[in-house]
Every structure is written in C-alpha cells, then in structure tokens.
Design an enzyme around this catalytic site. Sequence first.
Site, PDB file in Angstrom:
ATOM      1  N   HIS A   1      -4.699  22.965  34.857  1.00  0.00           N
ATOM      2  CA  HIS A   1      -4.977  22.202  33.641  1.00  0.00           C
ATOM      3  C   HIS A   1      -4.146  20.925  33.708  1.00  0.00           C
ATOM      4  O   HIS A   1      -3.022  20.858  33.212  1.00  0.00           O
ATOM      5  CB  HIS A   1      -4.640  22.987  32.372  1.00  0.00           C
ATOM      6  CG  HIS A   1      -4.654  22.104  31.162  1.00  0.00           C
ATOM      7  ND1 HIS A   1      -5.813  21.520  30.697  1.00  0.00           N
ATOM      8  CD2 HIS A   1      -3.664  21.634  30.365  1.00  0.00           C
ATOM      9  CE1 HIS A   1      -5.530  20.746  29.664  1.00  0.00           C
ATOM     10  NE2 HIS A   1      -4.225  20.800  29.444  1.00  0.00           N
TER      11      HIS A   1
ATOM     12  N   ASP B   1     -10.785  22.114  29.040  1.00  0.00           N
ATOM     13  CA  ASP B   1     -11.462  21.281  30.047  1.00  0.00           C
ATOM     14  C   ASP B   1     -12.913  21.730  30.209  1.00  0.00           C
ATOM     15  O   ASP B   1     -13.824  20.919  30.356  1.00  0.00           O
ATOM     16  CB  ASP B   1     -10.723  21.387  31.381  1.00  0.00           C
ATOM     17  CG  ASP B   1      -9.249  21.070  31.220  1.00  0.00           C
ATOM     18  OD1 ASP B   1      -8.897  19.887  31.190  1.00  0.00           O
ATOM     19  OD2 ASP B   1      -8.456  22.021  31.074  1.00  0.00           O
TER      20      ASP B   1
HETATM   21  P1  NAI Z   1       4.184  20.518  19.310  1.00  0.00           P
HETATM   22  O1  NAI Z   1       5.299  19.759  19.919  1.00  0.00           O
HETATM   23  O2  NAI Z   1       3.553  20.021  18.051  1.00  0.00           O
HETATM   24  O3  NAI Z   1       4.693  22.009  19.019  1.00  0.00           O
HETATM   25  C1  NAI Z   1       5.372  22.774  19.963  1.00  0.00           C
HETATM   26  C2  NAI Z   1       6.134  23.851  19.206  1.00  0.00           C
HETATM   27  O4  NAI Z   1       6.711  24.738  20.167  1.00  0.00           O
HETATM   28  C3  NAI Z   1       7.275  23.303  18.348  1.00  0.00           C
HETATM   29  O5  NAI Z   1       7.204  23.858  17.052  1.00  0.00           O
HETATM   30  C4  NAI Z   1       8.515  23.767  19.111  1.00  0.00           C
HETATM   31  O6  NAI Z   1       9.617  24.011  18.247  1.00  0.00           O
HETATM   32  C5  NAI Z   1       7.996  25.066  19.727  1.00  0.00           C
HETATM   33  N1  NAI Z   1       8.807  25.570  20.838  1.00  0.00           N
HETATM   34  C6  NAI Z   1       9.445  24.871  21.794  1.00  0.00           C
HETATM   35  N2  NAI Z   1      10.126  25.708  22.597  1.00  0.00           N
HETATM   36  C7  NAI Z   1       9.884  26.951  22.144  1.00  0.00           C
HETATM   37  C8  NAI Z   1      10.310  28.241  22.555  1.00  0.00           C
HETATM   38  N3  NAI Z   1      11.145  28.396  23.578  1.00  0.00           N
HETATM   39  N4  NAI Z   1       9.863  29.317  21.871  1.00  0.00           N
HETATM   40  C9  NAI Z   1       9.044  29.166  20.817  1.00  0.00           C
HETATM   41  N5  NAI Z   1       8.619  27.968  20.366  1.00  0.00           N
HETATM   42  C10 NAI Z   1       9.032  26.877  21.032  1.00  0.00           C
HETATM   43  O7  NAI Z   1       3.106  20.709  20.458  1.00  0.00           O
HETATM   44  P2  NAI Z   1       1.553  21.072  20.362  1.00  0.00           P
HETATM   45  O8  NAI Z   1       0.766  19.829  20.187  1.00  0.00           O
HETATM   46  O9  NAI Z   1       1.365  22.175  19.399  1.00  0.00           O
HETATM   47  O10 NAI Z   1       1.290  21.558  21.862  1.00  0.00           O
HETATM   48  C11 NAI Z   1       1.901  22.718  22.371  1.00  0.00           C
HETATM   49  C12 NAI Z   1       1.717  22.808  23.872  1.00  0.00           C
HETATM   50  O11 NAI Z   1       0.356  22.957  24.217  1.00  0.00           O
HETATM   51  C13 NAI Z   1       2.209  21.574  24.653  1.00  0.00           C
HETATM   52  O12 NAI Z   1       2.886  22.031  25.811  1.00  0.00           O
HETATM   53  C14 NAI Z   1       0.927  20.892  25.043  1.00  0.00           C
HETATM   54  O13 NAI Z   1       1.103  20.102  26.215  1.00  0.00           O
HETATM   55  C15 NAI Z   1       0.068  22.085  25.314  1.00  0.00           C
HETATM   56  N6  NAI Z   1      -1.375  21.842  25.370  1.00  0.00           N
HETATM   57  C16 NAI Z   1      -2.105  22.554  26.289  1.00  0.00           C
HETATM   58  C17 NAI Z   1      -3.455  22.405  26.405  1.00  0.00           C
HETATM   59  C18 NAI Z   1      -4.241  23.177  27.428  1.00  0.00           C
HETATM   60  O14 NAI Z   1      -5.436  22.891  27.561  1.00  0.00           O
HETATM   61  N7  NAI Z   1      -3.687  24.141  28.147  1.00  0.00           N
HETATM   62  C19 NAI Z   1      -4.173  21.453  25.524  1.00  0.00           C
HETATM   63  C20 NAI Z   1      -3.343  20.785  24.575  1.00  0.00           C
HETATM   64  C21 NAI Z   1      -1.980  20.980  24.503  1.00  0.00           C
END
Ligand code: NAI
Length: 325
Positions: free
Chosen positions: A188, A160
């Site tokens: 966030h 952000d």
């Molecule tokens: P994605 O769905 O492509 O990947 C998430 C991964 O986490 C998957 O490989 C899944 O198997 C794994 N996972 C789920 N539960 C798990 C656990 N208990 N232990 C280990 N791995 C686990 O999602 P993406 O796009 O990579 O995003 C990840 C996270 O980041 C989401 O929650 C998204 O909302 C968040 N995010 C946060 C931002 C921020 O500014 N703080 C910005 C963009 C995304």
Amino acid sequence: MSRPAKRITITGAAGQICYSLLFRVARGDVYGPDQPVILQLLDLPQAQAAVRGVVMELDDCAFPLLAGVMITDDPETAFRDADAAMLVGSRARSKGMERRDLLAANAEIFKVQGRALNAAARRDARVVVVGNPANTNAAILAQHAPDFPAENITSMIRLDHNRAASQLAAKAGVGVEAIERLAVWGNHSPTMFADWRFATAGGRSLPELIGDETWYRETLIPTVAKRGTAVLEARGASSAASAANAAIDHLHDWIHGTDGRWVSMGVPSDGSYGIPKGLVCGVPVTCAGGRYERIAGLTFDGFAQSMFDRTVGELAEEMAAVAAL
Ligand code: NAI
C-alpha cells in the site's frame, strides 16, 4: 439482542479515520444488522480525553447494536477476548523525520501490539492493519504474535482496490458493481500495482471494453497511486472516510464472503507468485466461510511482471530496513 456481542479492538481511536470508522462499526456495518458489538478502543495516554469525546458522540447516536465501549491506553486490555481488530493507530511522519526513524517508531508500536494480541485476543480473531506502513506493520505484528495464527493477520490494500474499481467503472461507463476480477498487488504505497488484465464488466473483458492500454498505463495506474496525495492537497487532510470505508469492506467481506467476487487483501505470503515468505503482500482473493483464498495460477506479461517485481521488491526492502534496525 440475544446473541453475545462481538468484541472489536480499534486502535488510533482519537484519529480522523476512526472519527468515521467507529460510527459505522457501531451501526453494524462490519458484522451486520443482527449482531451486537462492543468497541475496545486504544489510543495513547495523551489522546484519552479526545477518545472520551468521541465516545460521548457514540452515546448520542443511540446505536441499538452498540452493547458497550471500553477505552484504554493499555494494548493488552484493548485486545482482551477480541473477535476482530482494526489497527489504525500508527506514528505519522513528522517534519524532518527520516524514513528510517519512521520505520523504527512503527516497528516498536507493532511489536508491543503483537505481544498484546498474542497474549489476549481470541485465536480466531481477524486482524486488519490500516496504519502505515500497513504491510510491514502487519508483518512485524505477526512476528511478535507467535501463538496467534499468522493467516489471520492482514493489511489493508482495499482502498487502492476501491479507487481503481471506481476509476475503471467511470472510464467504461458502467456501474462500479459490474467490475469483477480486478487485482491490486503489493505494497500500500505508490508502487502498488492495479492490474486490470483479468478484469471484466458485465462478463466482458475490461481491457477490450475500454480499449486503451495507454490510458491504463499512463493515467489509471498513476491516478490510483497518487490518489492519497490528491485528496490531501484538495482537502487539506488525508483520506479518512474512504479509508474507514475500505477497512469496513475488508473485514465485512472476510467475515461474510464475496460470492466469488475478487477483492484485494494484504495477506502473509505462502510463497505463491514468488513472494518471499515473511512479507504481507496485496494479492487478489475471494472470501467464503470466514476465510480468504488467494486467486492462484495467474500469469504475468512483461509490463505486469515489472510492476509486480517493483512493489514486492519495495516490501522486501522495508522488511530488510526494519531487520537492520
Ligand atoms: P491520525 O493522525 O488522525 O490518527 C492516528 C491516531 O493514532 C492518533 O489518535 C494517535 O494518537 C494514535 N496512535 C498513535 N500511536 C498509537 C499507538 N501506539 N497506539 C494506539 N494509538 C496510537 O491518523 P489517521 O488519518 O486516522 O490515519 C491513521 C493511519 O492510517 C495513518 O498511518 C495513515 O497513514 C494510515 N492510512 C492507511 C491507509 C491504507 O490504505 N492502508 C489509508 C489511509 C490512511
């Protein structure tokens, strides 16, 4: 490569953010060009094959700084002797899932990972939570890691901050590196408060330089708040490379310092600005000597106070909802 390697735990390794993040960390973007790293990758059992595929690609990059990669589905193994942790993996909202169920699923994940962090990581490890709801997940992590220094558990609001800096620089017609003293407060989420009141560009007040309070309130703030949705609609997938970049900026600046420049980090509240203790809340900080320091003594006018109260109130509600589960 004579220095001992730094161990970095990264969760959600098979996901789309990590498809950008792992390669940049392995290239040296967090610790710098002289520091070997070992990646300790955690993902769910059903994602292990996909992680192995990503590791094949890491091998194929022949990164000189990459001293080792470990893949596991066991949190304690992943956190063993970690110098840093980037917690990206979390449970995404599936179709028809209630907010309450989403909070509960993530609370369970971060409870387990908090215990593992507590048991296995180095006490000086720096932790950044990226997986949403990032602030509340970080607070739950800290609750379940009682022997781990809470001040080293942070959440990411840097995306952000970077989004706001980029929009402000474009409007002011300056390079983004000229933007100083920008603050992003709170959660966030779309309630986060991008605060330009103290911001400068080349030493000049940014609000004076831009001279358009209406643009700030009615364009800048909503643009930053809705940026994630705009990227999702345009790309058909959520922000990934920019999120990975922000996570690297967050950890890099914490370790290497910001030279007096303000950045925004989600940090455990020490009660300042009236933020309730127990919340992990976005605030402006500077970093030096491997530590962050909150910018103290900023004041709020009516509009800023209402924006601040709204986002801190949302964080308090999230924590109360988790506590009630
Ligand atoms: P994605 O769905 O492509 O990947 C998430 C991964 O986490 C998957 O490989 C899944 O198997 C794994 N996972 C789920 N539960 C798990 C656990 N208990 N232990 C280990 N791995 C686990 O999602 P993406 O796009 O990579 O995003 C990840 C996270 O980041 C989401 O929650 C998204 O909302 C968040 N995010 C946060 C931002 C921020 O500014 N703080 C910005 C963009 C995304």
